[in-house]
Design a protein around this motif. Structure first.
Motif, PDB file in Angstrom:
ATOM      1  N   GLY A  87      -3.987   4.554 -11.995  1.00  0.00           N
ATOM      2  CA  GLY A  87      -3.385   3.289 -12.439  1.00  0.00           C
ATOM      3  C   GLY A  87      -2.525   2.631 -11.379  1.00  0.00           C
ATOM      4  N   PHE A  88      -2.512   3.168 -10.178  1.00  0.00           N
ATOM      5  CA  PHE A  88      -1.728   2.626  -9.065  1.00  0.00           C
ATOM      6  C   PHE A  88      -2.452   2.957  -7.773  1.00  0.00           C
ATOM      7  CE2 PHE A  88       1.460   2.443  -5.805  1.00  0.00           C
ATOM      8  CZ  PHE A  88       2.334   1.439  -6.195  1.00  0.00           C
ATOM      9  N   PRO A  89      -2.592   2.027  -6.827  1.00  0.00           N
ATOM     10  CA  PRO A  89      -2.137   0.651  -6.837  1.00  0.00           C
ATOM     11  C   PRO A  89      -3.094  -0.256  -7.614  1.00  0.00           C
ATOM     12  CG  PRO A  89      -3.243   1.114  -4.753  1.00  0.00           C
ATOM     13  CD  PRO A  89      -3.271   2.382  -5.554  1.00  0.00           C
ATOM     14  N   ARG A  90      -2.541  -1.315  -8.197  1.00  0.00           N
ATOM     15  CA  ARG A  90      -3.329  -2.234  -9.015  1.00  0.00           C
ATOM     16  C   ARG A  90      -3.309  -3.650  -8.464  1.00  0.00           C
ATOM     17  NH1 ARG A  90      -2.888   0.707 -14.363  1.00  0.00           N
ATOM     18  NH2 ARG A  90      -4.090  -0.425 -15.906  1.00  0.00           N
ATOM     19  N   THR A  91      -2.475  -3.902  -7.479  1.00  0.00           N
ATOM     20  CA  THR A  91      -2.374  -5.251  -6.894  1.00  0.00           C
ATOM     21  C   THR A  91      -2.271  -5.114  -5.367  1.00  0.00           C
ATOM     22  OG1 THR A  91       0.039  -5.257  -6.890  1.00  0.00           O
ATOM     23  CG2 THR A  91      -1.018  -6.070  -8.892  1.00  0.00           C
ATOM     24  N   ILE A  92      -2.407  -6.246  -4.679  1.00  0.00           N
ATOM     25  CA  ILE A  92      -2.292  -6.225  -3.205  1.00  0.00           C
ATOM     26  C   ILE A  92      -0.898  -5.748  -2.794  1.00  0.00           C
ATOM     27  CG2 ILE A  92      -2.242  -7.689  -1.130  1.00  0.00           C
ATOM     28  CD1 ILE A  92      -4.378  -9.442  -2.464  1.00  0.00           C
ATOM     29  N   VAL A  93       0.134  -6.259  -3.498  1.00  0.00           N
ATOM     30  CA  VAL A  93       1.513  -5.876  -3.149  1.00  0.00           C
ATOM     31  C   VAL A  93       1.683  -4.360  -3.282  1.00  0.00           C
ATOM     32  CG1 VAL A  93       3.942  -6.119  -3.841  1.00  0.00           C
ATOM     33  CG2 VAL A  93       2.458  -8.125  -3.802  1.00  0.00           C
ATOM     34  N   GLN A  94       1.128  -3.779  -4.340  1.00  0.00           N
ATOM     35  CA  GLN A  94       1.236  -2.325  -4.537  1.00  0.00           C
ATOM     36  C   GLN A  94       0.453  -1.566  -3.468  1.00  0.00           C
ATOM     37  OE1 GLN A  94       0.189  -1.372  -8.623  1.00  0.00           O
ATOM     38  NE2 GLN A  94       1.622  -2.894  -9.434  1.00  0.00           N
ATOM     39  N   LYS A  95      -0.726  -2.069  -3.130  1.00  0.00           N
ATOM     40  CA  LYS A  95      -1.542  -1.403  -2.090  1.00  0.00           C
ATOM     41  C   LYS A  95      -0.777  -1.399  -0.760  1.00  0.00           C
ATOM     42  CE  LYS A  95      -4.499  -4.032   0.049  1.00  0.00           C
ATOM     43  NZ  LYS A  95      -4.087  -4.286   1.415  1.00  0.00           N
ATOM     44  N   ASP A  96      -0.159  -2.535  -0.409  1.00  0.00           N
ATOM     45  CA  ASP A  96       0.575  -2.613   0.858  1.00  0.00           C
ATOM     46  C   ASP A  96       1.812  -1.710   0.814  1.00  0.00           C
ATOM     47  OD1 ASP A  96      -1.297  -4.373   1.738  1.00  0.00           O
ATOM     48  OD2 ASP A  96      -0.097  -6.179   1.392  1.00  0.00           O
ATOM     49  N   PHE A  97       2.460  -1.682  -0.345  1.00  0.00           N
ATOM     50  CA  PHE A  97       3.628  -0.812  -0.498  1.00  0.00           C
ATOM     51  C   PHE A  97       3.218   0.647  -0.281  1.00  0.00           C
ATOM     52  CE2 PHE A  97       6.066   2.104  -3.116  1.00  0.00           C
ATOM     53  CZ  PHE A  97       7.357   1.855  -2.681  1.00  0.00           C
ATOM     54  N   LEU A  98       2.104   1.033  -0.900  1.00  0.00           N
ATOM     55  CA  LEU A  98       1.639   2.420  -0.800  1.00  0.00           C
ATOM     56  C   LEU A  98       1.294   2.764   0.651  1.00  0.00           C
ATOM     57  CD1 LEU A  98       1.134   4.764  -2.839  1.00  0.00           C
ATOM     58  CD2 LEU A  98      -1.290   4.191  -2.685  1.00  0.00           C
ATOM     59  N   ALA A  99       0.654   1.826   1.338  1.00  0.00           N
ATOM     60  CA  ALA A  99       0.282   2.075   2.739  1.00  0.00           C
ATOM     61  C   ALA A  99       1.541   2.347   3.570  1.00  0.00           C
ATOM     62  CB  ALA A  99      -0.492   0.882   3.283  1.00  0.00           C
ATOM     63  N   ASP A 100       2.582   1.521   3.400  1.00  0.00           N
ATOM     64  CA  ASP A 100       3.838   1.726   4.142  1.00  0.00           C
ATOM     65  C   ASP A 100       4.494   3.038   3.738  1.00  0.00           C
ATOM     66  OD1 ASP A 100       3.532  -0.658   5.398  1.00  0.00           O
ATOM     67  OD2 ASP A 100       4.954  -1.778   4.145  1.00  0.00           O
ATOM     68  N   PHE A 101       4.489   3.293   2.428  1.00  0.00           N
ATOM     69  CA  PHE A 101       5.124   4.517   1.922  1.00  0.00           C
ATOM     70  C   PHE A 101       4.434   5.749   2.520  1.00  0.00           C
ATOM     71  CE2 PHE A 101       5.792   7.951  -1.084  1.00  0.00           C
ATOM     72  CZ  PHE A 101       7.131   7.823  -1.412  1.00  0.00           C
ATOM     73  N   PHE A 102       3.113   5.706   2.587  1.00  0.00           N
ATOM     74  CA  PHE A 102       2.364   6.845   3.129  1.00  0.00           C
ATOM     75  C   PHE A 102       2.647   7.012   4.622  1.00  0.00           C
ATOM     76  CE2 PHE A 102      -1.229   8.310   0.107  1.00  0.00           C
ATOM     77  CZ  PHE A 102      -0.367   8.234  -0.981  1.00  0.00           C
ATOM     78  N   ILE A 103       2.714   5.915   5.347  1.00  0.00           N
ATOM     79  CA  ILE A 103       3.016   6.020   6.790  1.00  0.00           C
ATOM     80  C   ILE A 103       4.415   6.623   6.975  1.00  0.00           C
ATOM     81  CG2 ILE A 103       3.550   4.661   8.881  1.00  0.00           C
ATOM     82  CD1 ILE A 103       1.264   2.739   7.992  1.00  0.00           C
TER      83      ILE A 103
END
Ligand code: AMP
Length: 193
Positions: A85-101
């Motif tokens: 159920g996450f990420p569901r939007t572009i903002v969430q996808k970008d947040f996740l990418a930064d969080f993972f880095i």
């Protein structure tokens, strides 16, 4: 092992993520479940959340990003976790990418569960009869499917294009056990990074 499950409402993401969670002993992070637990509270934020969820719309990115970041920080996620159920939007996808880095994390596999419109309707109807989920009402489902197509399918399409080596399309028209065994076969070939 870090897994992400995508798919329309009724695809069986939660069921499959649960089975994998139990089999491999890694937590299943369902943002829908986390939010539904929060609805039990009676504070103004919970009331606002309930209105959004019951209408079939998406809760704000800010709230979701905070929920996911604080959940992943809990030590049971150290050996990996499953996002449902996450990420569901572009903002969430970008947040996740930064969080993972920032946290030195890497996606192991992405499972994109696909099923026909007819099956989506059947699955949700039977779930409504069993679980009485308010947002499984027929008119609300239309909004949820629309939101999925408008906001979330482009995200799974993004992963399929940009992470083809980690991305797997799963036929979710099958029985639960068949879907599960397709997923298991893929995980068994995974190097558990
Ligand atoms: P689910 O159980 O994943 O179908 O989620 C149920 C509802 O919770 C969704 O229809 C949204 O209202 C809300 N929700 C769950 N995850 C998210 C998310 N990542 N972003 C925004 N809203 C979400």
């Amino acid at each position: 092992m870090i897994l992400i499950f995508f798919g329309p409402p009724g695809a069986g993401k939660g069921t499959q993520a649960d089975l994998i969670s139990k089999k491999f002993g890694i937590p299943h992070l369902s943002t829908g479940e986390i939010l539904r637990k929060k609805l039990i509270d009676t504070d103004p934020l919970s009331k606002k959340l309930k209105d959004v969820i019951d209408s079939g719309n998406l809760v704000s990115n800010d709230i979701l990003n905070k929920i996911v970041a604080s959940r992943i920080a809990i030590s049971d996620c150290n050996q990996g976790f499953i996002l449902d159920g996450f990420p569901r939007t572009i903002v969430q996808k970008d947040f996740l990418a930064d969080f993972f880095i920032n946290n030195n994390l890497k996606i192991s596999k992405i499972f994109d569960l696909r099923l026909s419109q007819k099956k989506i309707n059947q699955r949700i109807k039977s779930r409504f009869n069993i679980e009485y989920r308010g947002d499984d009402k027929e008119e609300i489902i239309k909004t949820r499917i629309f939101k999925y197509l408008q906001e979330t399918k482009p995200i799974s399409d993004y992963y399929s294009l940009n992470y083809p080596q980690n991305y797997y399309l799963i036929d979710a028209d099958q029985e639960i056990q068949m879907i599960h065994s397709d997923i298991i076969k893929i995980i068994k070939n995974c190097d558990f990074q």
